[in-house]
Enzyme design. Structure first.
Site, short mmCIF file in Angstrom:
data_model
loop_
_atom_site.label_atom_id
_atom_site.label_comp_id
_atom_site.label_asym_id
_atom_site.label_seq_id
_atom_site.Cartn_x
_atom_site.Cartn_y
_atom_site.Cartn_z
CD GLU A 27 -2.81 0.93 2.58
OE1 GLU A 27 -2.74 -0.09 3.29
OE2 GLU A 27 -3.66 1.82 2.74
CG ASN A 72 -7.61 1.91 5.81
OD1 ASN A 72 -8.46 1.10 5.45
ND2 ASN A 72 -7.11 1.90 7.04
CG ASN A 172 -9.22 -1.45 1.79
OD1 ASN A 172 -8.81 -2.60 1.86
ND2 ASN A 172 -9.07 -0.57 2.79
CD GLU A 173 -9.99 -3.06 6.16
OE1 GLU A 173 -9.91 -2.00 6.82
OE2 GLU A 173 -9.31 -4.08 6.45
CE1 TYR A 244 -3.10 -6.98 8.60
CE2 TYR A 244 -5.32 -6.07 8.60
CZ TYR A 244 -4.09 -6.24 7.99
OH TYR A 244 -3.85 -5.68 6.76
CD GLU A 291 -5.93 -5.13 4.16
OE1 GLU A 291 -5.70 -4.87 5.36
OE2 GLU A 291 -6.42 -4.31 3.37
CD GLN A 345 0.30 -2.84 3.70
OE1 GLN A 345 1.14 -2.21 3.07
NE2 GLN A 345 -0.83 -2.25 4.13
O1 AHR Z 1 -2.81 -3.16 6.12
C1 AHR Z 1 -3.05 -2.02 6.91
C2 AHR Z 1 -4.48 -1.56 6.83
O2 AHR Z 1 -5.32 -2.53 7.42
C3 AHR Z 1 -5.08 -1.40 5.45
O3 AHR Z 1 -4.81 -0.16 4.89
C4 AHR Z 1 -6.55 -1.56 5.70
O4 AHR Z 1 -7.23 -2.09 4.61
C5 AHR Z 1 -6.63 -2.42 6.94
O5 AHR Z 1 -7.45 -1.89 7.91
#
Ligand code: AHR
Length: 497
Positions: A27, A72, A172-173, A244, A291, A345
């Site tokens: 990103e 984001n 995205n999200e 995550y 992700e 990432q």
């Molecule tokens: O990977 C970091 C962030 O995590 C990304 O920008 C977003 O999509 C997620 O919340």
């Protein structure tokens, strides 16, 4: 000593692994691009300013797709800022991460970089501030061969051939309140549908990933996903999910994160299948876990508007690497429905590769389990029968040893991955593979250590590293192996007869 017995039957196949399961993500965020992959003044920079030490590390991971440009960041990104002569590109506020975006890298340069690392771009289009027309323009710029204003602009900018970006994330999200121009599920579903129609009209071979939930912990999961799919089911090819994990207060159950990921994936599948039934559709919706990783979100530092600040720079421990290994096993064991997954990432930002500006690059601990699943996880996933103890955790029962087994018919090998989650004991691990006849163990690597907090640093870049274990060279059908406590193991067997 605890015992775990695994019976591998070659006829018990789950799925052919889609190699896109070993994808990643970059990103415009922190130092992922600037001083990460791109640092023109660096002694190891190539003619385009890309760091060749980073290129080499990425190449070794064999990453098929790299999601770009966000994240984001995407939801406020004007893709045209990143094309044309660099000196004319604007510096913008990136409102998502409160940083300055110089736009020195855009789609053309990123595409060139992915070719250097042996990957392909997984594109993403802005569904926040961006319109359906902006997205369609981006598709045309990237994939239309020529003879139109935008495709000819790409050619003038140095790329005669189209980028041929086949897989596109539609936003995205968009379920998250933190997202620029966050939408509710129905509004997003309608906008995504219209965007996919444009995408497929411009390039019928393209595939679309619609935004599912940004975590299984979102209160709106799985309702968000249901509503989005009800709008897009017949046009979308994948629904995304993100997840995550973080070690709060030395959580005893951190290593069992893979159990939770499995539950989340199964719930997302159930949601997709509900919509399939509702629509009387013959089509199966696949998942894109675009992700996933360990991310210490609580450690984030506040910062001012700057270019490429050091943000989201997690330093990973041996324990984090074991967790990443476990999550990788869950991906493999759900390969019948999860076809794309992106480790989030790749460089500097919550990443397996870490660089010093003007200095060297290192492999973080999590680099190794990710590389292991990418290099050795290709083939057919088998479903073994496992007998062994389980431990109760807040995520559900966690096996003492979690496994994934891959049969590579062409290479005539069987790979067994196993994570020993036991803290104290060696485990007697018996592998019964008689359905394959005789096999010879070609290698066994093990990532383990006494200090779970050990990290790789610029001073000690190889402090945490998998080591080769002694292997029995005699051909056999059953193998008995003693697994060290808290260890990530990869065992490869050549099929002899
Ligand atoms: O990977 C970091 C962030 O995590 C990304 O920008 C977003 O999509 C997620 O919340």
């Amino acid at each position: 000593m605890d015992e775990v017995r695994v019976c591998v039957e070659k006829a018990f196949t789950l799925a052919q692994v889609d190699e896109r399961l070993f994808s990643s993500f970059i990103e415009h965020l922190g130092r992922a691009i600037y001083t990460g992959i791109y640092e023109p003044g660096h002694p190891l920079a190539d003619e385009q300013g890309f760091r060749t030490d980073v290129i080499d590390f990425v190449k070794d991971l064999r990453v098929p797709l790299i999601r770009y440009p966000g994240g984001n960041f995407l939801s406020g990104y004007r893709w045209m800022d990143g094309i044309g002569p660099k000196e004319k590109r604007p510096v913008r506020l990136d409102v998502a991460w409160k940083t300055l975006e110089p736009n020195e890298i855009g789609i053309g340069e990123f595409y060139d970089w992915t070719r250097k690392v042996g990957s392909k771009v997984m594109g993403s289009v802005n569904m926040g501030t961006g319109t359906v027309q902006d997205a369609a323009d981006f598709f045309e710029y990237c994939n239309y061969p020529g003879g139109t204003y935008l495709s000819d602009l790409r050619r003038q900018n140095g790329h005669d051939a189209p980028f041929d970006i086949r897989t596109w994330c539609i936003g995205n999200e968009m379920d998250g309140h933190w997202q620029i121009c966050h939408l509710d599920a129905a509004d997003y579903g309608k906008k995504a549908l219209e965007t996919i129609k444009m995408l497929k009209w411009i390039d019928p071979q393209s595939e679309a990933v619609v935004c599912g939930s940004s975590s299984g912990l979102m209160k709106s999961f799985p309702e968000w996903d249901r509503i989005v799919l009800e709008h897009t089911y017949e046009k979308a090819d994948f629904i995304s999910l993100h997840r995550y994990y973080e070690n709060f207060d030395n959580d005893d159950d951190f290593l069992a994160s893979f159990v939770e990921l499995g539950t989340y994936i199964k719930a997302a599948i159930a949601t997709a299948d509900y919509v399939k039934a509702l629509k009387r559709s013959a089509k199966t919706m696949y998942l894109s876990l675009d992700e996933w990783n360990v991310w210490y979100q609580r450690r984030q530092e506040p910062h001012d508007w700057q270019k490429a600040p050091s943000i989201l720079e997690d330093h990973y421990s041996l324990l984090d690497a074991l967790v990443v290994g476990g999550l990788g096993l869950t991906l493999l064991n759900n390969a019948n429905r999860v076809k794309i997954a992106c480790l989030a990432q790749l460089v500097n930002v919550i990443a397996p590769i870490f660089t010093k500006e003007g200095g060297s690059a290192i492999r973080q601990t999590i680099y190794y389990p990710f590389r292991d699943i990418s290099l050795h996880g290709r083939g057919v996933v088998l479903t073994p029968v496992v007998h062994g103890p389980k431990k109760e955790t807040k995520y559900g029962d966690c096996p003492l040893v979690e496994t994934a087994v891959i049969h590579d018919e062409e290479g005539k090998t069987v790979t067994v991955f196993c994570l020993n989650t036991g803290k104290n004991d060696l485990v007697e691990f018996t592998l019964d593979m008689r359905s394959f006849g005789k096999l010879r163990m070609s290698f066994w690597t093990c990532l383990t250590g006494k200090d779970l907090s050990a990290e790789n640093t610029f001073e000690k870049p190889n402090a945490v590293n998998p080591r080769n274990m002694p292997v029995e060279k005699t051909a056999a059908s059953t193998f008995s192996i003693t697994l060290p406590p808290l260890s990530w193991n990869v065992m490869k067997f050549a099929i002899v007869s």
